[in-house]
Write an enzyme that holds these catalytic residues in place. Structure first.
Site, PDB file in Angstrom:
ATOM      1  N   HIS A  52      42.824  11.839  67.122  1.00 34.50           N
ATOM      2  CA  HIS A  52      43.491  12.156  68.451  1.00 34.50           C
ATOM      3  C   HIS A  52      43.100  11.591  69.763  1.00 34.50           C
ATOM      4  CE1 HIS A  52      46.755  14.441  66.304  1.00 34.50           C
ATOM      5  NE2 HIS A  52      45.825  15.085  65.701  1.00 34.50           N
ATOM      6  N   CYS A 402      40.657   2.629  37.318  1.00 29.54           N
ATOM      7  CA  CYS A 402      42.072   2.899  37.851  1.00 29.54           C
ATOM      8  C   CYS A 402      42.936   1.476  38.325  1.00 29.54           C
ATOM      9  CB  CYS A 402      41.713   3.808  39.155  1.00 29.54           C
ATOM     10  SG  CYS A 402      43.253   3.782  40.130  1.00 29.54           S
ATOM     11  N   CYS A 444      44.053   7.106  34.586  1.00 32.10           N
ATOM     12  CA  CYS A 444      42.612   6.973  34.663  1.00 32.10           C
ATOM     13  C   CYS A 444      41.907   8.132  34.407  1.00 32.10           C
ATOM     14  CB  CYS A 444      42.219   6.252  35.763  1.00 32.10           C
ATOM     15  SG  CYS A 444      42.513   7.262  37.304  1.00 32.10           S
TER      16      CYS A 444
END
Ligand SMILES: Cc1cc2nc3c(=O)[nH]c(=O)nc-3n(C[C@H](O)[C@H](O)[C@H](O)COP(=O)(O)OP(=O)(O)OC[C@H]3O[C@@H](n4cnc5c(N)ncnc54)[C@H](O)[C@@H]3O)c2cc1C
Length: 485
Positions: A52, A402, A444
């Site tokens: 922020h 993956c 995976c």
């Protein structure tokens, strides 16, 4: 077991890791304990990931000061640790004249807080920059210094850097009680007893309990859950910056934001709950997000939703951070009620608390530091030449584990071998992104489990998904058959 350490930090979230890393620069022994089995298992793993700018916090509050100072430290810090961070900017959008006057107040407050570059944009300018924004907006506050970061990757990197410089991290160890003896603290945990000169409370949801145990006060944390939708990369180009609606008494409202890894985040809700560990999601909560987010993004579609999750804010009734020495308790320091903007503030809180501790201990700066073990470039970001070179150096780069996120065996093994390495499926996921994609680990997970088992030299039955006890496998085929017989 009785253990001695100069400094004991309770809590390995972004706050505890920031303090630990700063203290690792000084000649003192530092131990960090956490009740969970990895870094960043509290609010740090489940938030919006926004750095922020600092226009939202009340001027002069600790939230405002730490937010603005902390946010300014992010670019260099993330660069030096190889952590994904982008200064995307943000919009706060108004649909009515009332909300437009809120934007003016936020801008004035931001300027007072030291936020640079704030300006009001007309509807037309805003739509030119963000064409998918609701055309019903009447005005927009442009916040160019707002950024996005991977909060848990930052915590892992801070912990790794602290660990190579001597900080010890101990997991599955919960703070139980504290007493004093000969000017030292004696801290009992579920595993050990620590004798320390300095105790630092960075325990997030439990931080008020530890404060009260030290002082006899009755600080109260309200546990405020925030739920999310996470959309996959097909939604990555909808907005280039974070889009906030006007804030309310319950917080910054529902945002729509890109993430550093190219996903789109919708949320969070703000619901007060009794159990700080209840990170479930609910139909009502998720519906509430959609109802609000569609106001920002009228073409909203959840077709590309890949997961939902929630995190719990540690909201103090007094509505500000409590950071510094614990009154009437020499040697005790704390960071209590670190809700949003706690991620943005962490680098500044880390610097401030560590300075106070160093003064208390009269600790000297170390003559030299061990270099941070740089993270390898992710395989999915490498070009063909880089991939070929990586594979020549380490053939494990040749096996993609993956497929969604294109993460190789080499990266998974490296994540487990980091100074504070992955020990669970989700520990690997947050460090490498294996399992973060569209199939959410469906393909995976078994292969990651097998690599963890091999690297950690433990059986497959002992592999956990995430928190302690979250075993994936119940029994082997042989033992199940035996049981049945
Ligand atoms: C929904 C949501 C959205 C948010 N969005 C933002 C955002 O966009 N930007 C921003 O700046 N901030 C945001 N925040 C706030 C930010 O996530 C937190 O301020 C920050 O992560 C707090 O870090 P921490 O280390 O103080 O606490 P935590 O991350 O909660 O860490 C505390 C640690 O203490 C451990 N612990 C607790 N009790 C014990 C015990 N008894 N013994 C040992 N260990 C213990 C816990 O296991 C945990 O690991 C958000 C928070 C939430 C929940």
């Amino acid at each position: 077991m009785k253990l001695n350490t100069d400094v004991l930090i309770v809590g390995a979230g972004i706050t505890g890791c920031s303090v630990a890393r700063e203290l690792s620069r000084y000649d003192c022994s530092v131990t960090v304990i956490d009740r969970e089995n990895d870094i960043a298992e509290g609010a740090t793993k489940a938030n919006s990931g926004i750095v922020h700018a600092g226009y939202d916090a009340v001027s002069g509050s600790r939230k405002a000061v730490y937010n603005v100072t902390g946010a300014a430290l992010f670019p260099d810090l993330c660069e030096s640790l190889g952590v994904p961070y982008r200064r995307t900017g943000a919009f706060v959008i108004a649909f009515t004249d009332d909300e437009k006057s809120t934007l003016v107040k936020l801008m004035d407050r931001g300027i007072k807080n030291g936020v640079k570059g704030l300006r009001l944009l007309s509807r037309e300018e805003a739509l030119r920059l963000e064409p998918n924004l609701n055309p019903d907006v009447v005005a927009v506050l442009d916040v160019p210094s707002s950024g996005i970061v991977s909060p848990y990757e930052l915590a892992f990197a801070l912990a790794d850097d602290a660990a190579v410089n001597g900080v010890e991290f101990r997991f599955n160890e919960s703070f139980e009680c504290v007493s004093t003896e000969n000017g030292n603290f004696v801290v009992k945990t579920t595993q050990n007893e620590y004798v320390c000169r300095v105790l630092i409370n960075c325990a997030g949801a439990s931080s008020a309990l530890i404060h009260n145990a030290l002082t006899g006060d009755s600080l109260k944390i309200i546990h405020r859950r925030g739920q999310y939708y996470l959309l996959d990369r097909t939604a990555s180009t909808v907005f280039s910056r974070t889009i906030f609606q006007c804030p309310s008494a319950m917080g910054k409202g529902v945002l729509v934001s890109p993430t550093v890894h190219g996903n789109l985040l919708l949320g969070p809700t703000a619901e007060d709950i009794d159990d700080p560990l209840d990170t479930s999601t609910t139909r009502d909560g998720l519906d509430d997000i959609l109802k609000k987010a569609v106001k920002t993004w009228p073409a909203l579609s959840t077709r590309s939703n890949i997961t939902n999750f929630s995190g719990v804010r540690a909201h103090l009734e007094t509505d500000d951070f409590v950071v510094g020495p614990v009154t009437g308790c020499p040697g005790a320091f704390e960071a209590v009620g670190i809700e949003s903007p706690g991620l943005s503030s962490a680098p500044a809180i880390g610097l401030d608390l560590s300075r106070q501790v160093v003064d208390y201990l009269q600790a000297e700066k170390k003559a030299s530091l061990k270099p941070y073990p740089k993270l390898p470039k992710p395989f999915h970001e490498m070009n063909d030449e880089e991939r070929a070179a990586a594979w020549r150096d380490n053939p494990d780069y040749g096996t993609v584990i993956c497929r969604c996120e294109v993460v190789t065996e080499a990266e998974i093994r490296a994540a487990i071998r980091r100074p504070v390495g992955a020990r669970t499926i989700d520990g690997v996921k947050r460090r490498t992104r294996a399992g973060m994609g569209r199939c959410q680990g469906g393909f995976c997970l078994p292969r990651v489990a097998a690599i963890l088992s091999e690297e950690l030299n433990i059986g497959l039955l002992d592999i956990m998904k995430d928190n302690q006890g979250s075993y994936i496998l119940d029994s082997t085929i042989d033992s199940a058959a035996e049981r049945k017989a």
